[in-house]
Design a protein around this motif. Structure first.
Motif, short mmCIF file in Angstrom:
data_model
loop_
_atom_site.label_atom_id
_atom_site.label_comp_id
_atom_site.label_asym_id
_atom_site.label_seq_id
_atom_site.Cartn_x
_atom_site.Cartn_y
_atom_site.Cartn_z
N SER A 62 2.83 61.74 26.00
CA SER A 62 3.52 60.82 25.10
C SER A 62 3.99 59.60 25.88
O SER A 62 4.03 59.61 27.11
CB SER A 62 4.71 61.51 24.43
OG SER A 62 5.61 62.01 25.40
N GLN A 63 4.36 58.56 25.13
CA GLN A 63 4.83 57.33 25.76
C GLN A 63 6.22 57.53 26.37
O GLN A 63 6.96 58.45 26.00
CB GLN A 63 4.92 56.23 24.71
CG GLN A 63 3.62 55.85 24.04
CD GLN A 63 3.84 54.83 22.95
OE1 GLN A 63 4.78 54.04 22.98
NE2 GLN A 63 2.96 54.83 21.95
N ASN A 65 9.80 56.22 26.28
CA ASN A 65 10.52 55.45 25.26
C ASN A 65 11.43 54.39 25.86
O ASN A 65 11.66 54.35 27.08
CB ASN A 65 11.30 56.38 24.32
CG ASN A 65 12.39 57.17 25.03
OD1 ASN A 65 13.08 56.66 25.91
ND2 ASN A 65 12.56 58.43 24.63
N THR A 66 11.93 53.54 25.02
CA THR A 66 12.72 52.39 25.46
C THR A 66 13.97 52.82 26.22
O THR A 66 14.33 52.21 27.24
CB THR A 66 13.12 51.53 24.24
OG1 THR A 66 11.92 51.11 23.58
CG2 THR A 66 13.89 50.30 24.69
N GLU A 67 14.64 53.86 25.75
CA GLU A 67 15.89 54.28 26.39
C GLU A 67 15.65 54.77 27.81
O GLU A 67 16.46 54.50 28.71
CB GLU A 67 16.57 55.37 25.56
CG GLU A 67 17.29 54.84 24.34
CD GLU A 67 18.29 53.73 24.68
OE1 GLU A 67 19.13 53.95 25.57
OE2 GLU A 67 18.21 52.65 24.06
N ARG A 68 14.55 55.48 28.03
CA ARG A 68 14.26 55.94 29.39
C ARG A 68 13.98 54.76 30.31
O ARG A 68 14.41 54.74 31.46
CB ARG A 68 13.07 56.92 29.41
CG ARG A 68 13.41 58.29 28.86
CD ARG A 68 12.33 59.30 29.21
NE ARG A 68 12.25 59.49 30.66
CZ ARG A 68 11.12 59.68 31.33
NH1 ARG A 68 9.95 59.69 30.69
NH2 ARG A 68 11.12 59.84 32.63
N TYR A 69 13.27 53.76 29.80
CA TYR A 69 13.06 52.55 30.59
C TYR A 69 14.39 51.87 30.91
O TYR A 69 14.64 51.46 32.05
CB TYR A 69 12.15 51.57 29.85
CG TYR A 69 10.67 51.82 30.02
CD1 TYR A 69 10.05 51.71 31.26
CD2 TYR A 69 9.88 52.15 28.92
CE1 TYR A 69 8.69 51.93 31.41
CE2 TYR A 69 8.52 52.37 29.06
CZ TYR A 69 7.92 52.26 30.30
OH TYR A 69 6.58 52.48 30.45
N SER A 94 3.07 52.44 26.30
CA SER A 94 4.39 52.49 26.91
C SER A 94 4.87 51.12 27.39
O SER A 94 6.06 50.82 27.34
CB SER A 94 4.40 53.46 28.09
OG SER A 94 4.34 54.80 27.66
N ASN A 97 7.26 49.26 25.23
CA ASN A 97 8.64 49.74 25.29
C ASN A 97 9.33 49.19 26.54
O ASN A 97 10.53 48.89 26.51
CB ASN A 97 8.67 51.27 25.31
CG ASN A 97 8.18 51.87 24.01
OD1 ASN A 97 8.29 51.26 22.95
ND2 ASN A 97 7.62 53.07 24.08
#
Length: 290
Positions: A62-63, A65-69, A94, A97
């Protein structure tokens, strides 16, 4: 001061990345709905991944996500400006994001520079780009010089590979179900590469591994910088087929005696899509075609 970061799909060992002062954001993957973190070889995760694959476990990815970045970027922005080299947009969304996370964090860190660049590369091709940027940084190059170099040279990193098993390429839609079944029975090996957009292109097929290796070496010779005088990185990766990979490495060392030829294992994220039996060669050459 600026920080250079990437993602685990550069497929370089975590201890090597630490030595080069490159921080990598790990992807996750699932095997029969059990989630794992790509440990970049730290806890023998790659060996275990292929063992589970051979037991019939079905992988998915899976990609990021924005929060992990955002959480990853924050850690580094507290220390300096950030140049993040992202995984190939031709293989994952990804990067979009990552772009969004960077824009959001510019409000939180108005005095920091944060730039995300799409590598258009995967696996060790991605690793080569990041490693070259680390060399430049260590030799005193500026943030802008690294960014400009990445933009100008990302399309010159070639990804040439072949597979001895078509099952996973069938699942990804690269070959049809009937063609994969017949190909596996007859020993057909597809020849693949990344195009300029970073997408996988199947351009030829051979009967058997010996011919696949020969064709791959032909393609390397057709595109490599400076021909047999090439003295740059020429890295080889494999997905649990070390004997086939060693044959490629041995021939590359003879043909390109000045090259930096190294052998690595394909990580679980890319391995989820190629399966067991892929050998890839990565090197600097002319600009990749469309």
């Amino acid at each position: 001061m600026f920080i250079l970061t990437c993602e685990s799909t550069a497929d370089l060992p975590i201890n090597y990345l630490a030595q080069r002062q490159i921080s990598a954001l790990p992807y996750t993957y699932c095997l029969d709905e059990t989630e794992y973190v790509d440990d970049m070889g730290e806890f023998n995760g790659r060996t275990n991944f292929y063992k589970l694959l051979k037991q019939g476990k079905r992988p998915t990815t899976s990609q990021i996500n924005t929060e992990r970045y955002k959480n990853f970027f924050r850690q580094h922005l507290s220390r300096g400006d950030l140049l993040h080299v992202a995984f190939d947009s031709g293989l994952s969304n990804s990067v979009y994001n990552a772009y969004y996370a960077a824009e959001e964090l510019k409000k939180e860190f108005p005095n920091r520079r944060i730039i995300v660049i799409d590598s258009t590369c995967g696996c060790l091709g991605y690793g080569i780009l990041v490693d070259m940027l680390a060399d430049m940084r260590d030799n005193g190059a500026s943030f802008d010089e690294l960014y400009d170099f990445a933009k100008e040279n990302r399309y010159k990193i070639h990804h040439q590979f072949f597979s001895t098993t078509l099952t996973y390429y069938r699942r990804s839609g690269r070959v049809s179900g009937p063609a994969a079944t017949i190909g596996n029975i007859l020993g057909v090996c597809p020849l693949l590469r990344l195009n300029r957009e970073g997408k996988i292109i199947a351009y030829a097929k051979t009967m058997g591994k010996t011919k696949a290796i020969a064709k791959t070496l032909e393609e390397v010779a057709a595109h490599v910088q400076n021909g047999e005088n090439y003295d740059g990185r020429m890295w080889v990766a494999h997905s649990d087929c070390i004997d086939d990979a060693n044959k490629v490495v041995e021939q590359l060392k003879v043909i390109y005696p000045k090259a930096d030829v190294k052998l690595y294992e394909i990580g679980p994220v890319i391995g989820s899509h190629c399966g067991v039996g892929t050998v890839a060669v990565y090197f600097l050459g002319d600009e990749r075609s469309a």
